[in-house]
Scaffold this motif. Structure first.
Motif, PDB file in Angstrom:
ATOM      1  N   LYS A  43       1.673  -5.674 -12.086  1.00 11.86           N
ATOM      2  CA  LYS A  43       2.953  -5.146 -12.490  1.00 11.86           C
ATOM      3  C   LYS A  43       3.070  -3.688 -12.078  1.00 11.86           C
ATOM      4  CE  LYS A  43       4.270  -6.174 -17.003  1.00 11.86           C
ATOM      5  NZ  LYS A  43       5.253  -7.292 -16.581  1.00 11.86           N
ATOM      6  N   ILE A  44       2.286  -2.811 -11.860  1.00  7.70           N
ATOM      7  CA  ILE A  44       2.430  -1.585 -11.345  1.00  7.70           C
ATOM      8  C   ILE A  44       3.040  -1.709  -9.903  1.00  7.70           C
ATOM      9  CG2 ILE A  44       1.057   0.558 -10.541  1.00  7.70           C
ATOM     10  CD1 ILE A  44      -0.449   0.293 -13.030  1.00  7.70           C
ATOM     11  N   ALA A  45       2.197  -2.647  -9.183  1.00  2.69           N
ATOM     12  CA  ALA A  45       2.413  -2.700  -7.741  1.00  2.69           C
ATOM     13  C   ALA A  45       3.855  -3.132  -7.477  1.00  2.69           C
ATOM     14  CB  ALA A  45       1.544  -3.775  -7.012  1.00  2.69           C
ATOM     15  N   GLU A  46       4.577  -4.084  -8.478  1.00  2.00           N
ATOM     16  CA  GLU A  46       5.953  -4.683  -8.471  1.00  2.00           C
ATOM     17  C   GLU A  46       6.716  -3.576  -8.389  1.00  2.00           C
ATOM     18  OE1 GLU A  46       6.783  -8.850 -10.248  1.00  2.00           O
ATOM     19  OE2 GLU A  46       5.934  -7.465 -11.688  1.00  2.00           O
ATOM     20  N   GLN A  47       6.539  -2.716  -9.363  1.00  2.00           N
ATOM     21  CA  GLN A  47       7.432  -1.480  -9.594  1.00  2.00           C
ATOM     22  C   GLN A  47       7.527  -0.452  -8.296  1.00  2.00           C
ATOM     23  OE1 GLN A  47       9.461  -0.337 -12.436  1.00  2.00           O
ATOM     24  NE2 GLN A  47       9.112  -2.410 -12.758  1.00  2.00           N
ATOM     25  N   ILE A  48       6.399  -0.270  -7.666  1.00  2.00           N
ATOM     26  CA  ILE A  48       6.324   0.399  -6.433  1.00  2.00           C
ATOM     27  C   ILE A  48       7.063   0.001  -5.599  1.00  2.00           C
ATOM     28  CG2 ILE A  48       4.690   1.320  -4.734  1.00  2.00           C
ATOM     29  CD1 ILE A  48       2.708   1.936  -7.028  1.00  2.00           C
ATOM     30  N   ALA A  49       6.718  -1.374  -5.243  1.00  2.00           N
ATOM     31  CA  ALA A  49       7.632  -2.113  -4.142  1.00  2.00           C
ATOM     32  C   ALA A  49       8.889  -2.069  -4.131  1.00  2.00           C
ATOM     33  CB  ALA A  49       6.790  -3.491  -4.155  1.00  2.00           C
ATOM     34  N   LEU A  50       9.310  -2.155  -5.635  1.00  3.66           N
ATOM     35  CA  LEU A  50      10.989  -2.381  -5.981  1.00  3.66           C
ATOM     36  C   LEU A  50      11.481  -0.994  -5.453  1.00  3.66           C
ATOM     37  CD1 LEU A  50      11.320  -4.025  -9.474  1.00  3.66           C
ATOM     38  CD2 LEU A  50      12.286  -4.784  -7.353  1.00  3.66           C
ATOM     39  N   CYS A  51      11.127   0.151  -5.554  1.00  2.00           N
ATOM     40  CA  CYS A  51      11.877   1.339  -5.084  1.00  2.00           C
ATOM     41  C   CYS A  51      11.865   1.325  -3.659  1.00  2.00           C
ATOM     42  CB  CYS A  51      11.261   2.525  -5.856  1.00  2.00           C
ATOM     43  SG  CYS A  51       9.725   3.198  -5.276  1.00  2.00           S
ATOM     44  N   GLY A  52      11.003   0.496  -2.885  1.00  2.00           N
ATOM     45  CA  GLY A  52      10.983   0.571  -1.299  1.00  2.00           C
ATOM     46  C   GLY A  52      10.099   1.459  -0.742  1.00  2.00           C
ATOM     47  N   ILE A  53       8.862   1.733  -1.715  1.00  2.00           N
ATOM     48  CA  ILE A  53       7.538   2.532  -0.951  1.00  2.00           C
ATOM     49  C   ILE A  53       6.764   1.252  -0.434  1.00  2.00           C
ATOM     50  CG2 ILE A  53       5.608   3.574  -1.608  1.00  2.00           C
ATOM     51  CD1 ILE A  53       7.059   5.029  -3.731  1.00  2.00           C
ATOM     52  N   LYS A  54       6.215   1.406   0.615  1.00  2.00           N
ATOM     53  CA  LYS A  54       5.463   0.380   1.496  1.00  2.00           C
ATOM     54  C   LYS A  54       3.993   0.545   1.343  1.00  2.00           C
ATOM     55  CE  LYS A  54       9.352  -1.147   3.108  1.00  2.00           C
ATOM     56  NZ  LYS A  54      10.007  -2.457   2.536  1.00  2.00           N
ATOM     57  N   LYS A  55       3.400   1.613   1.230  1.00  2.00           N
ATOM     58  CA  LYS A  55       2.214   1.939   1.198  1.00  2.00           C
ATOM     59  C   LYS A  55       1.546   2.326  -0.074  1.00  2.00           C
ATOM     60  CE  LYS A  55       1.982   3.536   5.918  1.00  2.00           C
ATOM     61  NZ  LYS A  55       1.370   4.597   7.111  1.00  2.00           N
ATOM     62  N   LEU A  56       0.342   1.707  -0.527  1.00  2.00           N
ATOM     63  CA  LEU A  56      -0.073   1.868  -1.905  1.00  2.00           C
ATOM     64  C   LEU A  56      -1.834   2.116  -1.566  1.00  2.00           C
ATOM     65  CD1 LEU A  56      -0.526   1.919  -5.003  1.00  2.00           C
ATOM     66  CD2 LEU A  56      -0.549  -0.704  -4.804  1.00  2.00           C
ATOM     67  N   PHE A  57      -2.498   3.379  -2.156  1.00  2.00           N
ATOM     68  CA  PHE A  57      -3.499   3.289  -2.146  1.00  2.00           C
ATOM     69  C   PHE A  57      -4.490   3.057  -3.372  1.00  2.00           C
ATOM     70  CE2 PHE A  57      -4.106   5.997   1.699  1.00  2.00           C
ATOM     71  CZ  PHE A  57      -5.403   5.592   2.398  1.00  2.00           C
ATOM     72  N   LEU A  58      -5.409   2.315  -3.629  1.00  2.00           N
ATOM     73  CA  LEU A  58      -6.001   1.817  -4.829  1.00  2.00           C
ATOM     74  C   LEU A  58      -7.286   2.655  -4.772  1.00  2.00           C
ATOM     75  CD1 LEU A  58      -5.613  -1.864  -5.049  1.00  2.00           C
ATOM     76  CD2 LEU A  58      -4.352   0.215  -6.110  1.00  2.00           C
ATOM     77  N   LEU A  59      -7.320   3.591  -5.926  1.00  2.00           N
ATOM     78  CA  LEU A  59      -8.614   4.415  -6.043  1.00  2.00           C
ATOM     79  C   LEU A  59      -9.682   3.598  -7.018  1.00  2.00           C
ATOM     80  CD1 LEU A  59      -7.314   8.042  -6.523  1.00  2.00           C
ATOM     81  CD2 LEU A  59      -7.705   6.692  -4.390  1.00  2.00           C
ATOM     82  N   ARG A  60     -10.582   2.840  -6.348  1.00  2.00           N
ATOM     83  CA  ARG A  60     -11.535   1.766  -7.094  1.00  2.00           C
ATOM     84  C   ARG A  60     -12.713   2.506  -7.476  1.00  2.00           C
ATOM     85  NH1 ARG A  60     -10.693  -3.152  -3.032  1.00  2.00           N
ATOM     86  NH2 ARG A  60     -12.017  -4.193  -4.709  1.00  2.00           N
TER      87      ARG A  60
END
Length: 300
Positions: A43-60
């Motif tokens: 659900k977080i990734a959905e929100q990020i993608a919806l606004c047009g951001i293309k890169k996501l770093f996951l701190l695991r």
């Protein structure tokens, strides 16, 4: 749909153990808990993608291998390029930001806590950040649990004038009710300006980045919203989020949709005030308590 090209990298921290929620998570990381068929991280990734951001770093961190299949699913279904940083030892909420600094080439970083469920018009927030030429902006909201929240004051409505941390001793002079919502947007170069302190193990964006920047420059902004943002840090909060999602209360609060607004007069509606007089001293305020129950009903 047309998107503005975003010079922004999103970063989400999903390394926490979630000790307060382990009674119903049974050892599963918070980011993999499901909200009516979708995991929190999805659900977080959905929100990020919806606004047009293309890169996501996951701190695991905690049980990081359990996220592998979900990450593949997100990349297959959403227009996101995901990179992971796996902590060898716990670095707190944002300690790994300095570890990945050289891999972030964008002007700004959108940092999102990995244990919140939200539906926010992020483009509006980004526009706010750019319009004010802000180097650091925090999304804030009226918190339902101020005793367990990081708080700010923004006396002119947007520029933050004071911070209060949730583990800080009570400060009677602090009159704040705006809670840190767990979403921030800041200039990447701030990571070069504010060095990581190796003595601090549980670093947070609010305390160890935003507050440190505030102490240096005092120009950090609050984007206050009534859109839906809730953390799932306790069993009660998780159950409430699941219920709200079922009832479509999460999506409908997004500012992309028209919202209801109630304007209230102050003098002799909310507070007592003799005709022709002005309230100039806080000690003279007398709340018309009979109106409180009516306002509560209107809010519902």
């Amino acid at each position: 749909m047309w998107f503005k090209i975003m010079d922004i990298t999103a970063v989400t921290s999903i390394g926490g153990k979630g000790t307060r929620i382990e009674s119903i998570s049974y050892g599963k990381p918070k980011g993999l808990l499901e909200i009516n068929g979708k995991t929190v991280i999805y659900k977080i990734a959905e929100q990020i993608a919806l606004c047009g951001i293309k890169k996501l770093f996951l701190l695991r961190g905690y049980k990081s291998e359990l996220f592998d299949n979900e990450i593949i699913k997100i990349e297959n279904q959403l227009d996101l390029e995901i990179t992971s940083y796996i902590e060898k030892e716990p670095l707190g909420e944002c300690g790994a930001l300095w570890e990945i600094r050289n891999q972030i080439n964008s002007k700004d970083v959108l940092f999102v806590l990995g244990d919140i469920v939200f539906d926010v018009d992020l483009q509006r927030f980004i526009d706010f950040h750019e319009r004010l030429d802000s180097q650091f902006s925090l999304i804030t909201h009226i918190t339902s649990h101020p005793e367990d929240s990081d708080l700010i004051r923004a006396t002119n409505g947007t520029q933050i004038s004071d911070f209060k941390f949730k583990n800080q001793e009570k400060n009677n002079s602090f009159r704040g009710f705006l809670g840190n919502a767990g979403i921030s947007l800041f200039n990447t170069e701030i990571l070069d300006l504010i060095k990581s302190d190796s003595n601090i193990k549980n670093k947070t964006v609010f305390r160890n980045l935003a507050y440190e920047f505030f102490k240096l420059f005092k120009r950090i902004y609050s984007y206050n919203t009534s859109e839906y943002i809730k953390d799932i840090g306790t069993p009660e909060r998780l159950k409430k989020v699941i219920e709200d999602d079922k009832n479509n209360q999460i999506k409908e609060k997004n500012y992309k949709f028209k919202q209801k607004c109630l304007f209230l007069d102050r003098d002799n509606t909310l507070i007592k005030c003799t005709k022709g007089n002005y309230i100039l001293d806080p000690n003279d305020i007398q709340i018309k308590k009979d109106k409180i129950s009516k306002i509560i009903n209107l809010r519902k």
